[in-house]
Scaffold this motif. Sequence first.
Motif, short mmCIF file in Angstrom:
data_model
loop_
_atom_site.label_atom_id
_atom_site.label_comp_id
_atom_site.label_asym_id
_atom_site.label_seq_id
_atom_site.Cartn_x
_atom_site.Cartn_y
_atom_site.Cartn_z
N GLU A 1 -29.94 74.22 -45.17
CA GLU A 1 -28.98 74.45 -44.09
C GLU A 1 -29.47 75.57 -43.18
OE1 GLU A 1 -25.04 75.27 -45.52
OE2 GLU A 1 -24.24 75.61 -43.51
N ASN A 2 -29.45 75.31 -41.88
CA ASN A 2 -29.77 76.34 -40.89
C ASN A 2 -28.52 77.13 -40.54
OD1 ASN A 2 -32.37 75.42 -40.75
ND2 ASN A 2 -32.22 74.62 -38.65
N HIS A 3 -28.72 78.40 -40.26
CA HIS A 3 -27.65 79.24 -39.74
C HIS A 3 -28.13 79.77 -38.39
CE1 HIS A 3 -24.60 82.31 -39.44
NE2 HIS A 3 -25.50 83.27 -39.46
N ASP A 4 -27.34 79.51 -37.35
CA ASP A 4 -27.77 79.86 -36.00
C ASP A 4 -27.60 81.34 -35.71
OD1 ASP A 4 -28.38 77.20 -34.99
OD2 ASP A 4 -26.24 76.83 -35.25
N LEU A 5 -28.62 81.91 -35.12
CA LEU A 5 -28.53 83.28 -34.60
C LEU A 5 -28.36 83.19 -33.09
CD1 LEU A 5 -31.52 84.89 -36.52
CD2 LEU A 5 -29.12 84.77 -37.20
N SER A 6 -27.91 84.26 -32.49
CA SER A 6 -27.84 84.27 -31.03
C SER A 6 -29.26 84.16 -30.48
CB SER A 6 -27.19 85.57 -30.56
OG SER A 6 -27.90 86.67 -31.07
N GLY A 7 -29.39 83.58 -29.30
CA GLY A 7 -30.70 83.49 -28.66
C GLY A 7 -31.50 82.30 -29.14
N GLY A 8 -30.86 81.36 -29.85
CA GLY A 8 -31.55 80.13 -30.21
C GLY A 8 -32.37 80.24 -31.48
N GLU A 9 -32.44 81.42 -32.09
CA GLU A 9 -33.16 81.52 -33.36
C GLU A 9 -32.24 81.07 -34.50
OE1 GLU A 9 -36.17 82.11 -33.56
OE2 GLU A 9 -36.78 83.30 -31.82
N ILE A 10 -32.86 80.73 -35.62
CA ILE A 10 -32.08 80.36 -36.80
C ILE A 10 -32.66 81.07 -38.01
CG2 ILE A 10 -31.49 78.06 -35.92
CD1 ILE A 10 -33.92 78.41 -38.77
N VAL A 11 -31.85 81.17 -39.05
CA VAL A 11 -32.38 81.48 -40.38
C VAL A 11 -31.85 80.43 -41.33
CG1 VAL A 11 -32.67 83.97 -40.09
CG2 VAL A 11 -30.47 83.06 -40.84
N GLU A 12 -32.57 80.24 -42.42
CA GLU A 12 -32.15 79.24 -43.40
C GLU A 12 -31.33 79.90 -44.50
OE1 GLU A 12 -35.43 79.72 -42.57
OE2 GLU A 12 -36.34 77.78 -42.08
N VAL A 13 -30.24 79.26 -44.89
CA VAL A 13 -29.40 79.80 -45.96
C VAL A 13 -29.53 78.99 -47.24
CG1 VAL A 13 -27.81 80.84 -44.33
CG2 VAL A 13 -27.35 78.53 -45.20
N GLY A 14 -30.43 78.00 -47.23
CA GLY A 14 -30.72 77.22 -48.43
C GLY A 14 -32.22 77.10 -48.57
N GLY A 15 -32.71 75.92 -48.97
CA GLY A 15 -34.15 75.70 -49.09
C GLY A 15 -34.85 76.03 -47.79
N THR A 16 -35.96 76.75 -47.87
CA THR A 16 -36.56 77.36 -46.68
C THR A 16 -38.05 77.07 -46.53
OG1 THR A 16 -35.00 79.19 -46.89
CG2 THR A 16 -36.95 79.58 -45.51
N PHE A 17 -38.81 77.32 -47.61
CA PHE A 17 -40.26 77.44 -47.50
C PHE A 17 -41.00 76.16 -47.87
CE2 PHE A 17 -38.54 81.58 -49.01
CZ PHE A 17 -38.89 82.40 -47.95
N VAL A 18 -42.23 76.05 -47.40
CA VAL A 18 -43.17 75.05 -47.92
C VAL A 18 -44.48 75.77 -48.24
CG1 VAL A 18 -42.24 72.96 -46.87
CG2 VAL A 18 -43.75 74.43 -45.53
N GLY A 19 -45.27 75.15 -49.12
CA GLY A 19 -46.53 75.78 -49.51
C GLY A 19 -47.53 74.76 -50.00
N PRO A 20 -48.73 75.23 -50.37
CA PRO A 20 -49.83 74.34 -50.76
C PRO A 20 -49.42 73.35 -51.84
CG PRO A 20 -50.56 76.63 -50.69
CD PRO A 20 -49.09 76.65 -50.47
N THR A 21 -49.92 72.16 -51.75
CA THR A 21 -49.68 70.99 -52.62
C THR A 21 -48.31 70.33 -52.36
OG1 THR A 21 -48.69 72.04 -54.59
CG2 THR A 21 -51.11 71.99 -54.48
N GLN A 22 -47.53 70.88 -51.44
CA GLN A 22 -46.28 70.20 -51.08
C GLN A 22 -46.59 69.21 -49.96
OE1 GLN A 22 -43.24 73.25 -50.53
NE2 GLN A 22 -43.21 73.68 -52.72
N ASP A 23 -47.40 68.22 -50.33
CA ASP A 23 -48.04 67.34 -49.35
C ASP A 23 -47.06 66.47 -48.58
OD1 ASP A 23 -50.47 68.30 -50.52
OD2 ASP A 23 -50.21 66.82 -52.13
N ARG A 24 -46.04 65.99 -49.28
CA ARG A 24 -45.11 65.07 -48.62
C ARG A 24 -44.30 65.79 -47.56
NH1 ARG A 24 -44.33 60.77 -52.32
NH2 ARG A 24 -46.13 60.77 -53.71
N MET A 25 -43.94 67.04 -47.84
CA MET A 25 -43.20 67.81 -46.83
C MET A 25 -44.05 68.04 -45.59
SD MET A 25 -40.00 68.71 -47.13
CE MET A 25 -39.83 70.21 -46.16
N TYR A 26 -45.31 68.46 -45.79
CA TYR A 26 -46.16 68.68 -44.62
C TYR A 26 -46.36 67.38 -43.84
CZ TYR A 26 -47.34 73.46 -46.10
OH TYR A 26 -47.29 74.79 -46.44
N ALA A 27 -46.49 66.26 -44.57
CA ALA A 27 -46.70 64.97 -43.90
C ALA A 27 -45.47 64.59 -43.08
CB ALA A 27 -47.02 63.89 -44.93
N LEU A 28 -44.28 64.78 -43.65
CA LEU A 28 -43.05 64.46 -42.91
C LEU A 28 -42.91 65.36 -41.69
CD1 LEU A 28 -39.95 63.85 -45.25
CD2 LEU A 28 -41.07 62.23 -43.72
#
Lengths: 504, 504
Positions: B87-114
């Motif tokens: 889930e994204n949480h909106d900040l003023s100025g169009g920025e967001i922060v994530e309040v749930g799953g956030t990151f991706v990293g090496p070997t997470q191939d399907r996420m990078y592909a999507l």
Amino acid sequence: MATSDRSITRRGLIGGGSAATVGLLLEHPDVSQAAKRRRPRPPRRRQADVLVVGAGAAGMAAAHAVAKAGRSVIVIEARERVGGRVENHDLSGGEIVEVGGTFVGPTQDRMYALLREVGLGTWPTYDEGQTNLLLEGKTTRVSNTDQSTYVGALGLVGGLEVLNVFPQIDQMAREVPVGAPWTAGRAQEWDGKTVETFKNEHFQSAESRSLFDAFLRILHGAGPNEVSLLFLLSYVAAAGNETTPGTLNSLIGTTGGAQQDRIVGGSQRLFVEIARSLGSRNVVLSSPARRISQDGSHVTVTTDRASFVGKQVVVAVPPALCQRIEYEPLLPAVRDQLTQRFPMGSYAKVEVFYPQPFWRDEGLNGQVVGEGVIGCSWDSSPPDGRPGVMACFIGGDRHRAWNRQNLPTRRKLIVDELVRYFGPRAAKPIDYFEKRWTGAEMWSRGGPTGFAAPGVLTGFGEQLQTPFGRIKWASTESSDYWIGYMEGAVRAGQRAARQVLADL
Amino acid sequence: MATSDRSITRRGLIGGGSAATVGLLLEHPDVSQAAKRRRPRPPRRRQADVLVVGAGAAGMAAAHAVAKAGRSVIVIEARERVGGRVENHDLSGGEIVEVGGTFVGPTQDRMYALLREVGLGTWPTYDEGQTNLLLEGKTTRVSNTDQSTYVGALGLVGGLEVLNVFPQIDQMAREVPVGAPWTAGRAQEWDGKTVETFKNEHFQSAESRSLFDAFLRILHGAGPNEVSLLFLLSYVAAAGNETTPGTLNSLIGTTGGAQQDRIVGGSQRLFVEIARSLGSRNVVLSSPARRISQDGSHVTVTTDRASFVGKQVVVAVPPALCQRIEYEPLLPAVRDQLTQRFPMGSYAKVEVFYPQPFWRDEGLNGQVVGEGVIGCSWDSSPPDGRPGVMACFIGGDRHRAWNRQNLPTRRKLIVDELVRYFGPRAAKPIDYFEKRWTGAEMWSRGGPTGFAAPGVLTGFGEQLQTPFGRIKWASTESSDYWIGYMEGAVRAGQRAARQVLADL
């Protein structure tokens, strides 16, 4: 559902028979759930001082106590009968056998008191002769009254381990405060490990390990790898009353233990009699509670057909089933998470019928404890021994393997094993009846009871009995004494009734 | 629900903002659930080849794969937004922060592909400088790129234990087959004990034990006393791909690990983009699935307002939520019992906002690992570092204690602890936002993921991925690789889509 492969029942609706005798019929037996959903009608609305969700032993005990205090009460039940995990199965000739909770024994004071109150007697479970064991591929026999026979049956190492470690478990259980095991001095240590880890630390012989596994399968419907040591100890501690500490022997014993007595008319009759005293209009069957909402003045229980408004509600179903109801406002976080962490065991009870209890002639009490499909059995014949009834309990991993088979295979597995224990006369039963509490029906989701994995009692256990506003919780899992037994359910129901009456 | 004590959001409907931008509005935003129940209307009926229950990462990945194969699909979601535990949480100025799953990293191939497929980029998580530890009452600092600094921070015994035992865990994990941990050679042994028992066997120093506890709280939202050793090992084994074995470091690491990269536009955007490509008519929000029935030709998903008929269904919600749906026919016993045995962790994510990420000036990466309320934190500032965002994760027993407090106390506990780690500049945040995944909302019931107590994977685990007729199961808990992460959810969803397409 229950399956009988030859009709020995008097009525078509298995399990509903007893309820029908007191007029607790389905409200609309001809209307299926699906049809109701397609043709919504304006819901009916009823009121009482107290609502009770669940007409099992806990719910009926709660409703009985509320009614005795002069308050109005309505019990709302998902099934088409009362009794919950307690159910009579009718035999021809007016006899019954129980396919759920059955026995009462010493220190189960509230059950005996309720039985006296409604005028039901008890009679002793058949307990003469030897008990069969099947451990490490060998059948042997022991005496229930002479524990030293375990040395012969399990070998010296295994026998001595049983004679030493079982009392050690009792000693540890005495350090566990009944009703609040998470406050024990060593609670963190004991809730940090499985019963399996404890077993590895204390039992070296294959025979004693196998015996211990068999007991666990039947106590909790689970393997020692699933259960917290603290939960087992709290279960042992609870197998007594305010003056007599619980022991492992009170849990598993017949004479002098939890299986000592049977109830005239069958255990379900107690709760049917209570339902009769409440009046059939006040016990609403076939009505699963879907939603419970509360505000500053009332609580409302909504079913598919009606809504019920009260000042207080007792939710008398196991934690695992509590989570299938929607709450408004939401449950407190720890309570909601508790309900995710109290699974029902894997369990079935099978009754095998013979013209008479032939094992008695051979000096056997009909009891077995073993590593096979059947974890334990008891002679469950009616008082006159006609027919002979062998009640077999199947739990844990053995249940999962057995339950995957079709009915003929399930029956063959049971009967073949009885032949192994009791000889060729066991090969020709006159009937076979099985109650698969796990998977084959919606409103228990397993049995005999919910249990706690490691970390659950210390992290979440205080929510077992903690009310949430107008909601008070009951079910045998939330009792102080005799958790998991009818006595525990009655105690939990009576405690919830006290909580409710204090807040009215 | 999410709570912000000073409005930094652009829209009134927190969390629904992003969904609204692609037209995924409430169908009847002005009609409350209760009002709907009082005035039933004839349910609408819609059809598609495939139905998907749950618009989280798994469900959206499944729907995307089905749509790409040219089949029609309808996604049915309880919440008023897509993304589930993302889930994204909106900040003023169009920025967001994530309040749930956030990151991706090496070997997470399907996420990078999507991400490539929908045209979303990534950028590296801030990872320069030292990490703060708080163990046994002492704050110390370590380097993410020099493990030997743990010896200084934890003392010789504790440091060496970490340097020795963590690789030993990796070695054990290599013996656990990904996707089928119950088939490991030592599965029974490892599933027979808690991670706590393993900890007692391998860690003697108070510091290394405390560090291990902190990791567990954040990995599973649970203490080591709640989790099966086999489950932890399967989680480690899953932190890789078909060519790179998983390690504990890939789970907990930033650069080179699962927290390496962030997603431009926020992680939820990936699933919002997939929803957009499906068409808003095919993503039905605010519609909890109440019942799933199947017969020889079709499967029907019933919500409060409509029924959906398909040939196949993907149920893409965690096991613990699967059990809150009614099934006709009933689920197989072992599957039903699995859903009773996969609780969600105890979890919250808190974002604390500062004018800028001042810790960077002081040579700190913003990461902490500790025994306090905050188990771990990461610098979650937007790319331009305005504002500075500290994302704090709170899990297990620490979560339960913190979550009982009121909002001002919860905020004070967090901010005071940040001061302890980062000095007086941490005392004056410009905003504070918390997402309490446990207890404060209905459709996750905890986080970050479901976990398995001892005995569950070996006894019930094979049901995680086993279809039940027209029902295929997805959710990150049922993945082969990257269980518990967005990558696992996407993999599970794509696997369920393959199962569905094969049966169409």
